[in-house]
Design a protein around this motif. Structure first.
Motif, PDB file in Angstrom:
ATOM      1  N   GLN A 189     -53.926   8.942   5.415  1.00  0.00           N
ATOM      2  CA  GLN A 189     -52.702   9.562   5.947  1.00  0.00           C
ATOM      3  C   GLN A 189     -52.350  10.827   5.186  1.00  0.00           C
ATOM      4  O   GLN A 189     -51.912  11.813   5.776  1.00  0.00           O
TER       5      GLN A 189
ATOM      6  N   ARG B  69     -41.482  14.261  -5.441  1.00  0.00           N
ATOM      7  CA  ARG B  69     -40.110  13.776  -5.477  1.00  0.00           C
ATOM      8  C   ARG B  69     -39.439  14.271  -6.756  1.00  0.00           C
ATOM      9  O   ARG B  69     -40.118  14.614  -7.709  1.00  0.00           O
ATOM     10  N   PRO B 299     -34.912 -10.556   1.497  1.00  0.00           N
ATOM     11  CA  PRO B 299     -34.354 -10.093   2.770  1.00  0.00           C
ATOM     12  C   PRO B 299     -33.698 -11.225   3.565  1.00  0.00           C
ATOM     13  O   PRO B 299     -32.648 -11.038   4.167  1.00  0.00           O
TER      14      PRO B 299
ATOM     15  N   ILE C 163     -39.683  -8.604   5.053  1.00  0.00           N
ATOM     16  CA  ILE C 163     -39.826  -7.458   4.154  1.00  0.00           C
ATOM     17  C   ILE C 163     -39.943  -6.160   4.941  1.00  0.00           C
ATOM     18  O   ILE C 163     -39.321  -5.151   4.609  1.00  0.00           O
ATOM     19  N   ARG C 166     -36.747  -4.856   6.192  1.00  0.00           N
ATOM     20  CA  ARG C 166     -35.981  -4.201   5.129  1.00  0.00           C
ATOM     21  C   ARG C 166     -36.548  -2.819   4.815  1.00  0.00           C
ATOM     22  O   ARG C 166     -35.814  -1.861   4.626  1.00  0.00           O
ATOM     23  N   LEU C 167     -37.889  -2.717   4.799  1.00  0.00           N
ATOM     24  CA  LEU C 167     -38.499  -1.422   4.475  1.00  0.00           C
ATOM     25  C   LEU C 167     -38.208  -0.377   5.551  1.00  0.00           C
ATOM     26  O   LEU C 167     -38.268   0.820   5.293  1.00  0.00           O
ATOM     27  N   VAL C 170     -35.500   1.926   4.574  1.00  0.00           N
ATOM     28  CA  VAL C 170     -35.689   2.578   3.278  1.00  0.00           C
ATOM     29  C   VAL C 170     -36.450   3.883   3.515  1.00  0.00           C
ATOM     30  O   VAL C 170     -37.302   3.944   4.393  1.00  0.00           O
ATOM     31  N   ASP C 171     -36.128   4.933   2.762  1.00  0.00           N
ATOM     32  CA  ASP C 171     -36.865   6.184   2.964  1.00  0.00           C
ATOM     33  C   ASP C 171     -38.194   6.135   2.212  1.00  0.00           C
ATOM     34  O   ASP C 171     -38.368   6.727   1.152  1.00  0.00           O
ATOM     35  N   LEU C 172     -39.133   5.408   2.812  1.00  0.00           N
ATOM     36  CA  LEU C 172     -40.473   5.319   2.229  1.00  0.00           C
ATOM     37  C   LEU C 172     -41.137   6.687   2.264  1.00  0.00           C
ATOM     38  O   LEU C 172     -40.816   7.507   3.116  1.00  0.00           O
ATOM     39  N   PRO C 173     -42.079   6.937   1.346  1.00  0.00           N
ATOM     40  CA  PRO C 173     -42.871   8.164   1.447  1.00  0.00           C
ATOM     41  C   PRO C 173     -43.569   8.203   2.807  1.00  0.00           C
ATOM     42  O   PRO C 173     -44.039   7.165   3.283  1.00  0.00           O
ATOM     43  N   GLU C 174     -43.628   9.402   3.405  1.00  0.00           N
ATOM     44  CA  GLU C 174     -44.153   9.521   4.769  1.00  0.00           C
ATOM     45  C   GLU C 174     -45.543   8.911   4.920  1.00  0.00           C
ATOM     46  O   GLU C 174     -45.828   8.243   5.906  1.00  0.00           O
ATOM     47  N   SER C 175     -46.413   9.127   3.930  1.00  0.00           N
ATOM     48  CA  SER C 175     -47.799   8.716   4.144  1.00  0.00           C
ATOM     49  C   SER C 175     -48.033   7.226   3.915  1.00  0.00           C
ATOM     50  O   SER C 175     -49.132   6.753   4.138  1.00  0.00           O
ATOM     51  N   VAL C 176     -47.035   6.465   3.487  1.00  0.00           N
ATOM     52  CA  VAL C 176     -47.278   5.025   3.357  1.00  0.00           C
ATOM     53  C   VAL C 176     -46.601   4.243   4.474  1.00  0.00           C
ATOM     54  O   VAL C 176     -46.804   3.042   4.605  1.00  0.00           O
ATOM     55  N   LYS C 177     -45.797   4.924   5.274  1.00  0.00           N
ATOM     56  CA  LYS C 177     -45.043   4.222   6.319  1.00  0.00           C
ATOM     57  C   LYS C 177     -45.964   3.467   7.266  1.00  0.00           C
ATOM     58  O   LYS C 177     -47.053   3.930   7.582  1.00  0.00           O
ATOM     59  N   ILE C 179     -48.526   0.859   8.609  1.00  0.00           N
ATOM     60  CA  ILE C 179     -49.576  -0.087   8.226  1.00  0.00           C
ATOM     61  C   ILE C 179     -49.938  -0.029   6.738  1.00  0.00           C
ATOM     62  O   ILE C 179     -50.084  -1.075   6.109  1.00  0.00           O
ATOM     63  N   PRO C 180     -50.075   1.153   6.123  1.00  0.00           N
ATOM     64  CA  PRO C 180     -50.482   1.155   4.700  1.00  0.00           C
ATOM     65  C   PRO C 180     -49.564   0.325   3.812  1.00  0.00           C
ATOM     66  O   PRO C 180     -50.042  -0.494   3.025  1.00  0.00           O
ATOM     67  N   ILE C 181     -48.259   0.491   3.942  1.00  0.00           N
ATOM     68  CA  ILE C 181     -47.359  -0.244   3.053  1.00  0.00           C
ATOM     69  C   ILE C 181     -47.423  -1.736   3.361  1.00  0.00           C
ATOM     70  O   ILE C 181     -47.267  -2.568   2.465  1.00  0.00           O
ATOM     71  N   VAL C 185     -47.844  -4.531   0.504  1.00  0.00           N
ATOM     72  CA  VAL C 185     -46.967  -5.695   0.376  1.00  0.00           C
ATOM     73  C   VAL C 185     -47.788  -6.978   0.472  1.00  0.00           C
ATOM     74  O   VAL C 185     -47.611  -7.908  -0.321  1.00  0.00           O
TER      75      VAL C 185
END
Lengths: 194, 317, 199
Positions: A189, B69, B299, C163, C166-167, C170-177, C179-181, C185
């Motif tokens: 990505q 960041r 959660p 989970i 909940r995520l 959250v403002d996750l980094p764009e490139s992990v949003k 499937i990767p995250i 997890v």
């Protein structure tokens, strides 16, 4: 040129694991070593090419209502061939891959390509599509297998990397498989965004 | 447009309390346990603490730079992660492994999720679980410091797991001069730190008491060899990582439930899993794993014990 | 026997959880775990199909394939049985329980290619058929394994979807949003569940 495209797209642009997120179970389970990864990748590639070709040959004879079960039977037949050949000639590998050899049947890449590609395209195109997808699958699987074998066991293709290397066992275990695939997806990505 | 208008949601309360202020107070509250660690385990403990803290902060810095960041290593949260990870390993762990655990804790446990406040699992415990999976032999061999050298010794919980009777008094367990992870042995030092956190109002008694209480109850009922209700519950709550886990890790603001009821449920869950692992599991100790597993249920706990509007139905999914 | 059942339960739900350790059923695990409700109904459907196919494949293998020495037909036969079982459940449910069918219906076809279902049936044969003969109580163990494997699937699905919901906020980094995250997890979850080893 266009035919070349059908082959090429499976390698990266439509890579079955990294982009389509298909075929995840064998990817994670058998990628403990390069050898296993290559064995699984090539078996799946064989099934993928054969079923793609056969399905594109017989597609006009199959009523569309029973097409999915028919595809599954075709795929399962080739998987059984792989199973029997592997058991006879590569018994060690067969044992290592275990339950995931029969499970090639439900590898969603194969049914996915049958349904999305082979059922509406010509034989040559389907062959190239199967070849490209298969190689894309095999390559990704091998990268994961290599990373996990080096870090988790300190070996490449079964040979020790260095004598005083302390393996990070986690990479040989299930959480390591999930982690390496996750990181690979993040890399992909990040690469796409650049 | 030189000055951007910052819009945030309510409540708009002005307070001197900031994230970094809280974090540095937590660091202060962890110092007594650190002193005890060096007293019991000698210089190797000091090296471990320094290595973990430095590598945690550097990893945080590197991740924030790479991800573009804002750099926030001054908020002290990475220092806490480094300290807690160091407190959770054996004195004999090679330094490079500790550093690797620290890097993993910050990078995979926290920064992948975008940094402080977004992670699901306690980063220090993620680091510890990684080390346990990767180097089990080094993580489960424990030492004490005798005459300027580390001497191998079984922890009291390991002795119990092997079916023996540990040769430690309650006083030893309370003061902490026995083998174990470097920051977990001294109940006294940990309680001093806990008092600081309670005094500052950063933690409440809900999670620690329900956690410790559940372990006491479970080990009293099932922990004895002479049948039910004969277990040595005092031994179980004084030994292992329970005090460190219950006061400092199960109370982590990011990875534990928000509501009081949720915190009680979280504590009970941790207590049940810890007791099950200690009494019937393959490992002698289960505190860090049980907190990690309960982290995953936060959660649900938050959702279940969320205050509801009048007449709103409780829905668990 | 009850000790055997308890250990089978712990094995399938915790120590060798189908998703976290055996990597069976990853596609639906990643694909349908974005939200809790669909994840729940998908898991219900999987439990249902797993138990059902465990029963049918047991009889098929022990009373048809084995006596006629057709063991090599196992894969083909099982996948056909599962596919038709799913089809049948789909039709029966549509007629008798239309409300349930509306919620589960869209997941049923997906289950045909869920390797966890084929996996559990193959595993049943591997574990409970020894040298061409079923072990004592093998049938019930196979059925229970179907049930427990489904429960393990549900446990992992529910934790994961909780989970991921909940995520989402959250403002996750764009490139992990996405499937990767989910994989990261899952990795941490699998790491924590290693605690149950030796239970």
């Amino acid at each position: 040129m266009r035919l070349w495209q059908e082959f090429y797209k499976g390698l990266l642009k439509e890579n079955p694991i990294l982009v389509l997120a298909l075929g995840l179970c064998p990817t994670l389970a058998v990628s403990t070593s390069l050898k296993n990864a290559l064995g699984m990748g090539l078996s799946a590639t064989f099934v993928l090419i054969s079923s793609n070709v056969l399905i594109s040959l017989v597609k006009s004879f199959i009523p569309s209502r029973v097409r999915i079960p028919s595809y599954i039977v075709i795929i399962a037949t080739f998987v059984t061939i792989v199973e029997l050949v592997m058991e006879a000639y590569f018994p060690a590998l067969y044992k290592q891959l275990g339950i995931f050899v029969p499970l090639i049947v439900v590898n969603c890449i194969i049914l996915g390509r049958a349904e999305a590609f082979a059922s509406r395209r010509g034989v040559v195109e389907s062959f190239l599509d199967g070849l490209g997808m298969g190689i894309g699958f095999t390559l990704t699987l091998s990268v994961i297998g290599l990373v996990r074998e080096v870090l988790g066991a300190g070996k490449i293709w079964g040979y020790p990397v260095s004598l005083d290397f302390v393996p990070v066992l986690m990479f040989a275990l299930p959480p390591g498989a999930l982690l390496v695939l996750g990181l690979l997806l993040i890399l992909k990505q990040v690469g796409d965004r650049r | 447009m030189s000055k951007q208008l910052v819009i945030t949601s309510s409540p708009h309360i002005r307070d001197k309390e900031t994230i970094s202020r809280i974090m540095w107070w937590v660091v202060i509250s962890l110092i007594p346990a650190g002193i005890s660690a060096v007293w019991v385990f000698g210089l190797p403990a000091l090296y471990l603490i320094v290595a973990c803290v430095v590598s945690a902060v550097l990893t945080e810095l590197a991740c924030q730079k790479v991800m573009g960041r804002p750099v926030r290593i001054g908020d002290g949260s990475a220092v806490i992660t480094g300290l807690l990870l160091a407190y959770n390993v054996s004195a004999g762990l090679p330094l490079w492994m500790a550093v690797l655990g620290s890097v993993f804790a910050i990078a995979i446990g926290k920064q992948v999720f975008g940094g402080l406040g977004r992670n699901i699992f306690n980063p220090a415990l993620v680091g510890r679980a990684f080390l346990m999976a990767s180097f089990p032999a080094y993580m489960t061999r424990f030492y004490v410091w005798k005459d300027g050298a580390l001497v191998s010794q079984a922890t009291p919980l390991t002795v119990v797991k092997m079916g023996g009777v540990p040769a430690v008094t309650y006083k030893t367990l309370f003061l902490g001069n026995y083998a174990g992870c470097i920051g977990e042995t001294s109940v006294l030092a940990l309680l001093i730190g806990a008092l600081i956190l309670l005094w500052r109002g950063y933690i409440s008694l809900h999670t620690p008491l329900s956690y410790i209480g559940t372990v006491a109850l479970m080990t009293w009922i099932f922990g004895g060899k002479a049948g039910w209700f004969s277990g040595d519950w005092l031994f179980h709550i004084l030994s292992g990582g329970l005090m460190l886990g219950a006061w400092f890790m199960a109370t982590d603001m990011v990875t534990s439930p928000i509501t009081k009821k949720g915190q009680v449920a979280f504590g009970i869950g941790c207590g049940l899993i810890t007791s099950i692992l200690r009494l019937w599991g393959g490992l002698p100790e289960g505190v860090s794993y049980s907190i990690l597993i309960m982290n995953a249920f936060v959660p649900y706990l938050d959702n279940l014990f969320r205050p509801r509007r009048l007449g709103e139905r409780r829905r668990w999914i | 026997m009850s000790a055997k059942i308890l250990s089978l339960f712990i094995l399938n739900v915790f120590t060798a959880n189908f998703i976290l350790f055996r990597f069976l059923g990853m596609c639906p695990f990643i694909g349908v775990s974005r939200q809790k409700r669909p994840a729940f109904f998908m898991s219900l459907a999987v439990i249902f199909v797993m138990v059902f196919s465990s029963v049918i494949t047991w009889f098929l293998y022990n009373y048809v394939l084995l006596p006629y020495h057709l063991e090599y037909m196992r894969t083909v036969a099982f996948i056909l049985v599962i596919a038709s079982a799913v089809q049948m459940i789909d039709m029966v449910m549509l007629k008798t329980m239309p409300a349930l069918h509306r919620t589960l219906g869209i997941y049923l076809p997906l289950i045909t290619t869920n390797c966890a279902v084929l996996g559990v049936t193959v595993l049943n044969i591997d574990m409970f058929v020894n040298g061409g003969r079923p072990v004592p109580g093998g049938f019930w163990l196979a059925v229970l394994q179907g049930l427990f494997a489904g429960l393990g699937f549900m446990l992992a699905m529910m934790i994961m979807s909780g989970i991921r919901e909940r995520l989402d906020v959250v403002d996750l980094p764009e490139s992990v949003k996405g499937i990767p995250i989910a994989f990261i997890v899952a990795s941490l979850l699998s790491l924590s569940f290693m605690a149950f080893n030796g239970l």
